[in-house]
Scaffold this motif. Structure first.
Motif, mmCIF file in Angstrom:
data_model
loop_
_atom_site.group_PDB
_atom_site.id
_atom_site.type_symbol
_atom_site.label_atom_id
_atom_site.label_comp_id
_atom_site.label_asym_id
_atom_site.label_seq_id
_atom_site.Cartn_x
_atom_site.Cartn_y
_atom_site.Cartn_z
ATOM 1 N N ARG A 28 40.163 47.135 20.719
ATOM 2 C CA ARG A 28 39.735 47.309 19.322
ATOM 3 C C ARG A 28 38.489 48.178 19.249
ATOM 4 O O ARG A 28 38.372 49.062 18.388
ATOM 5 C CB ARG A 28 39.484 45.946 18.678
ATOM 6 N N ALA A 29 37.547 47.935 20.141
ATOM 7 C CA ALA A 29 36.315 48.732 20.150
ATOM 8 C C ALA A 29 36.613 50.186 20.498
ATOM 9 O O ALA A 29 36.044 51.113 19.901
ATOM 10 C CB ALA A 29 35.324 48.137 21.150
ATOM 11 N N THR A 42 32.000 45.922 29.625
ATOM 12 C CA THR A 42 32.658 44.662 29.297
ATOM 13 C C THR A 42 32.645 43.711 30.479
ATOM 14 O O THR A 42 32.364 42.516 30.336
ATOM 15 C CB THR A 42 34.109 44.923 28.854
ATOM 16 N N THR A 85 42.238 38.148 28.972
ATOM 17 C CA THR A 85 40.930 37.620 28.573
ATOM 18 C C THR A 85 40.094 38.561 27.721
ATOM 19 O O THR A 85 39.538 38.149 26.705
ATOM 20 C CB THR A 85 40.127 37.224 29.816
ATOM 21 N N TRP A 86 39.957 39.835 28.132
ATOM 22 C CA TRP A 86 39.027 40.683 27.395
ATOM 23 C C TRP A 86 39.626 41.971 26.864
ATOM 24 O O TRP A 86 39.003 42.691 26.096
ATOM 25 C CB TRP A 86 37.818 41.031 28.248
ATOM 26 N N PRO A 96 42.075 42.708 24.615
ATOM 27 C CA PRO A 96 42.254 42.907 23.162
ATOM 28 C C PRO A 96 40.984 43.359 22.447
ATOM 29 O O PRO A 96 41.002 44.307 21.663
ATOM 30 C CB PRO A 96 42.722 41.524 22.682
ATOM 31 N N GLY A 97 39.867 42.692 22.731
ATOM 32 C CA GLY A 97 38.621 43.072 22.081
ATOM 33 C C GLY A 97 38.151 44.448 22.499
ATOM 34 O O GLY A 97 37.626 45.217 21.686
ATOM 35 N N MET A 98 38.340 44.776 23.781
ATOM 36 C CA MET A 98 37.916 46.080 24.256
ATOM 37 C C MET A 98 38.745 47.198 23.637
ATOM 38 O O MET A 98 38.224 48.257 23.275
ATOM 39 C CB MET A 98 38.018 46.144 25.770
ATOM 40 N N GLU A 154 29.158 42.220 31.004
ATOM 41 C CA GLU A 154 28.628 41.379 29.935
ATOM 42 C C GLU A 154 29.080 39.931 30.088
ATOM 43 O O GLU A 154 28.644 39.062 29.352
ATOM 44 C CB GLU A 154 29.073 41.912 28.564
#
Length: 303
Positions: free
Chosen positions: A123-124, A291, A116-117, A119-121, A294
């Motif tokens: 990248r950051a 993360t 769920t989260w 991949p985005g984390m 949020e």
């Protein structure tokens, strides 16, 4: 390069990283056996390093009895500096070695959170720490803790299984009964369950809650993978447990009006190897916490 040294009383010696790491591990795990597992060393090696450190400092750092181990006043004071010295050592090595091999962060977490989260984390994190390479392991919470204790992982995100846990609490996850939106729960029939294996705390809470109200139940589907449970739920054949904020779009919450009991919240926590002192790992832990708090969209978190 000369080692950092101190002179204390009549004893002079170096405070090398192995001695400091052994002391920090013992202090944070509460014992020589657990520290040895964290550092992948024998218990005798850890004991020798602690004795060497105490000799070089000319101070007693640990109070030992047959039943427990605790820090002395000097030990509590020195622990602050030991952690700081280990972190400074890591920072110094990173600052002067830009061409060195990237640092590897071995991070473990349950599969659904990875979906769920993560991949985005990642990248950051890569944007702010390009020299750190995360290596991701997906397992159930109990397996992740075992791998951490065996020295195979540096950080793990888990569901708290014990009130006595010393891990860092990072978020609270409200738990709910859930089923496909087209599923109808028959009030006079056992609750058909799709749940994780026996070591899962979600499973334990589900069965305890149903038993507590004398509601009949039956386990129709068991899977270590959340994907396997989704198949059962999406076919309108079973009820499962999930986090409220991670409820899939095609599912609905089964409230107390369906005859199901309320469930206690789950606590999400970060376990960290005592030998991990890299400042980038602190930043990674902070990013995980931010993360989680949020809000997350996706599916269930396996316990």
């Amino acid at each position: 390069m000369e080692s950092i040294g101190i002179t204390h009383g009549s004893t002079a010696g170096g405070l090398d990283g192995d001695l400091l790491a052994a002391f920090v591990a013992v202090a944070e795990t509460g014992g020589f056996t657990a520290a040895a597992q964290y550092l992948h060393k024998t218990q005798s090696t850890i004991s020798l390093r602690i004795r060497t450190l105490e000799t070089r400092l000319d101070a007693r750092l640990l109070h030992r009895t047959s039943r427990q181990l605790s820090l002395t006043a000097d030990g509590r004071t020195f622990l602050v500096y030991a952690r700081r010295l280990l972190q400074l050592q890591r920072e110094a090595m990173s600052a002067v070695g830009p061409s060195a091999q990237p640092t590897t962060l071995r991070f473990g977490l349950p599969e659904d959170y990875a979906e769920t989260w993560l991949p985005g984390m990642l990248r950051a994190f890569a944007a702010s720490h390009p020299s750190v390479r995360p290596h991701i392991h997906c397992r159930m919470s109990t397996e992740l803790v075992e791998q951490l204790e065996a020295g195979a992982l540096d950080l793990v995100l888990t569901v708290r299984h014990s009130a006595a846990s010393n891990a860092q609490r990072v978020a609270t996850e409200p738990l709910v009964w859930a089923a496909h939106r087209d599923f109808e729960l028959a009030p006079d029939q056992p609750v058909p369950l799709a749940i994780f294996p026996e070591q899962c705390i979600y499973r334990r809470r589900a069965l305890e809650a149903l038993t507590g109200i004398d509601r009949a139940w039956q386990i129709d589907y068991t899977s270590q993978s959340p994907t396997g449970l989704r198949v059962a739920v999406d076919q309108c054949r079973a009820v499962t447990i999930t986090g409220r904020r991670t409820l899939p779009e095609a599912w609905r919450v089964l409230g107390e009006d369906t005859g199901l009991p309320p469930l206690p919240d789950a606590v999400l926590e970060i376990h960290r190897s005592p030998s991990v002192q890299h400042p980038a790992f602190d930043a990674f832990t902070t990013l995980v916490e931010q993360t989680l708090n949020e809000g997350i969209t996706g599916s269930a978190l396996p316990g």
